[in-house]
Design a protein around this motif. Structure first.
Motif, mmCIF file in Angstrom:
data_model
loop_
_atom_site.group_PDB
_atom_site.id
_atom_site.type_symbol
_atom_site.label_atom_id
_atom_site.label_comp_id
_atom_site.label_asym_id
_atom_site.label_seq_id
_atom_site.Cartn_x
_atom_site.Cartn_y
_atom_site.Cartn_z
ATOM 1 N N MET A 60 0.841 -1.208 0.000
ATOM 2 C CA MET A 60 0.000 0.000 0.000
ATOM 3 C C MET A 60 0.879 1.262 0.000
ATOM 4 N N SER A 61 0.490 2.233 -0.830
ATOM 5 C CA SER A 61 1.277 3.471 -0.886
ATOM 6 C C SER A 61 0.727 4.485 0.120
ATOM 7 N N VAL A 62 1.611 5.031 0.943
ATOM 8 C CA VAL A 62 1.186 6.028 1.928
ATOM 9 C C VAL A 62 1.256 7.432 1.327
ATOM 10 N N VAL A 63 2.230 7.630 0.449
ATOM 11 C CA VAL A 63 2.342 8.922 -0.243
ATOM 12 C C VAL A 63 2.383 8.654 -1.748
ATOM 13 N N ILE A 64 1.534 9.370 -2.475
ATOM 14 C CA ILE A 64 1.574 9.278 -3.940
ATOM 15 C C ILE A 64 1.620 10.703 -4.488
ATOM 16 N N ALA A 65 2.631 10.986 -5.282
ATOM 17 C CA ALA A 65 2.695 12.298 -5.949
ATOM 18 C C ALA A 65 2.453 12.075 -7.433
ATOM 19 N N ARG A 66 1.519 12.860 -7.976
ATOM 20 C CA ARG A 66 1.213 12.721 -9.409
ATOM 21 C C ARG A 66 1.414 14.065 -10.102
ATOM 22 N N ASN A 67 2.419 14.103 -10.938
ATOM 23 C CA ASN A 67 2.724 15.321 -11.714
ATOM 24 C C ASN A 67 2.807 16.571 -10.838
ATOM 25 N N LEU A 68 3.280 16.385 -9.633
ATOM 26 C CA LEU A 68 3.322 17.485 -8.666
ATOM 27 C C LEU A 68 4.237 18.602 -9.185
#
Ligand SMILES: Nc1ncnc2c1ncn2[C@@H]1O[C@H](COP(=O)(O)OP(=O)(O)OP(=O)(O)O)[C@@H](O)[C@H]1O
Length: 321
Positions: free
Chosen positions: A1-9
């Motif tokens: 499980m991902s706790v932090v996901i950054a998308r195109n930040l």
């Protein structure tokens, strides 16, 4: 499980893009290193993740909660330790913790605080003024404050900056222990290669606002490592194509870096190709995360440092404390 996901930040200050469409995912329980020189965009990334600065484009999720859509809820999942002072020297450790509890809206904080102080071995000093704490004790207090509301993830922005070697080593242990014993995911930024290498399960290397490589320290060394021969030359015209046959060659600001699997075995070739009279300086860097950065950017971390007032004052504060 991902706790932090950054998308195109992405973060823009006017026309300047400080963080440029970065993507990464941090798994639960990981210590994730964000490695890059000053001005690379590390702090700006953390500020976006903590909701301290608006996101220009893209989004991030903390424990499944979107920062754009629900910043208040997302913030509750985060503990933050930065090089900026968050501890009031004039107050006792306990008073500092109490203020933090109120700021975070944690109701039943006292038992948790006592547990944490006990865990870090500073419970008996809880009524002492924070200003009288050693640097190591102060760090433990900062971590106590960050863990008070049982966050999913802790962001540590340059946690060991300005610390002496011994304090740094004990803080590394503390970070590992907290990660293990409190099952807390950790994102730490650093410009120290050895720190990222020693602590991180995975690392993203960030340079000029872009992530240029991601992997475990071993994967990065395997993929981008190798020895690096650094040359300064007297005359500008050198046969780059011939050097390129020896190893991948980058020429930047009068410096030449050549990436090879074993520097010693090709040294004579390099010297003959450039001409011994044409060499101002020559340096061999054996494979390490340092050479990963060198290989990826053609420059060393030190060359890439820009003056950073925040860092300067953080160091000054520690020196005068
Ligand atoms: N408020 C601001 N206005 C304009 N530019 C900014 C602002 N904050 C940061 N920058 C610029 O954005 C870039 C990224 O800065 P940032 O502080 O995120 O880098 P960093 O990698 O964290 O370095 P450091 O560890 O030294 O803080 C730098 O070039 C910096 O000068």
């Amino acid at each position: 499980m991902s706790v932090v996901i950054a998308r195109n930040l992405t973060k823009k200050y006017g026309d300047f893009t400080a963080v440029d469409h970065i993507n990464f995912e941090i798994e639960k329980g990981e210590i994730y290193g964000f490695l890059g020189p000053n001005g690379a965009g590390k702090t700006t990334t953390i500020k976006m993740l903590t909701g301290l600065t608006p996101i220009t484009e893209g989004d991030a999720e903390i424990a499944g909660i979107s920062i754009n859509k629900n910043p208040r809820e997302a913030k509750k999942k985060i503990g933050w330790i930065s090089s900026e002072v968050i501890v009031d020297d004039e107050l006792s450790a306990w008073e500092n913790i109490e203020i933090q509890a109120k700021l975070l809206g944690v109701k039943d904080w006292k038992d948790r605080a006592l547990d944490l102080l006990n865990y870090f071995g500073i419970k008996e000093f809880k009524d002492r003024k924070a200003g009288k704490f050693s640097t190591g004790m102060r760090k433990k207090l900062e971590v106590t404050m960050a863990l008070l509301h049982s966050p999913e993830v802790i962001f540590m922005d340059e946690p060991t900056i300005g610390l002496d070697v011994n304090t740094r080593a004990s803080l590394w242990n503390l970070i590992r222990e907290v990660n293990r014993d409190y099952s807390v995911t950790i994102l730490l930024t650093t410009h120290y290669m050895e720190e990222a290498d020693a602590l991180s399960n995975r690392i993203s290397i960030i340079n000029k606002g872009k992530i240029i490589a991601t992997g475990t320290p071993d994967e990065l060394k395997e993929k981008y490592g190798g020895d690096v021969i650094e040359l300064e030359i007297k005359k500008d015209e050198i046969p780059i194509d011939k050097l390129d046959q020896i190893g991948k060659t980058i020429k930047k600001d009068g410096k030449i870096t050549i990436r090879v699997s074993n520097a010693e075995s090709v040294l004579l070739d390099v010297i003959n190709t450039v001409g011994s009279n044409n060499i101002k300086s020559l340096k061999i860097n054996k494979s390490s995360l340092d050479t990963v950065f060198l290989n990826l950017t053609g420059g060393s971390l030190e060359d890439n440092q820009e003056f950073n007032a925040k860092r300067f004052y953080a160091m000054l504060r520690r020196a005068t404390r």
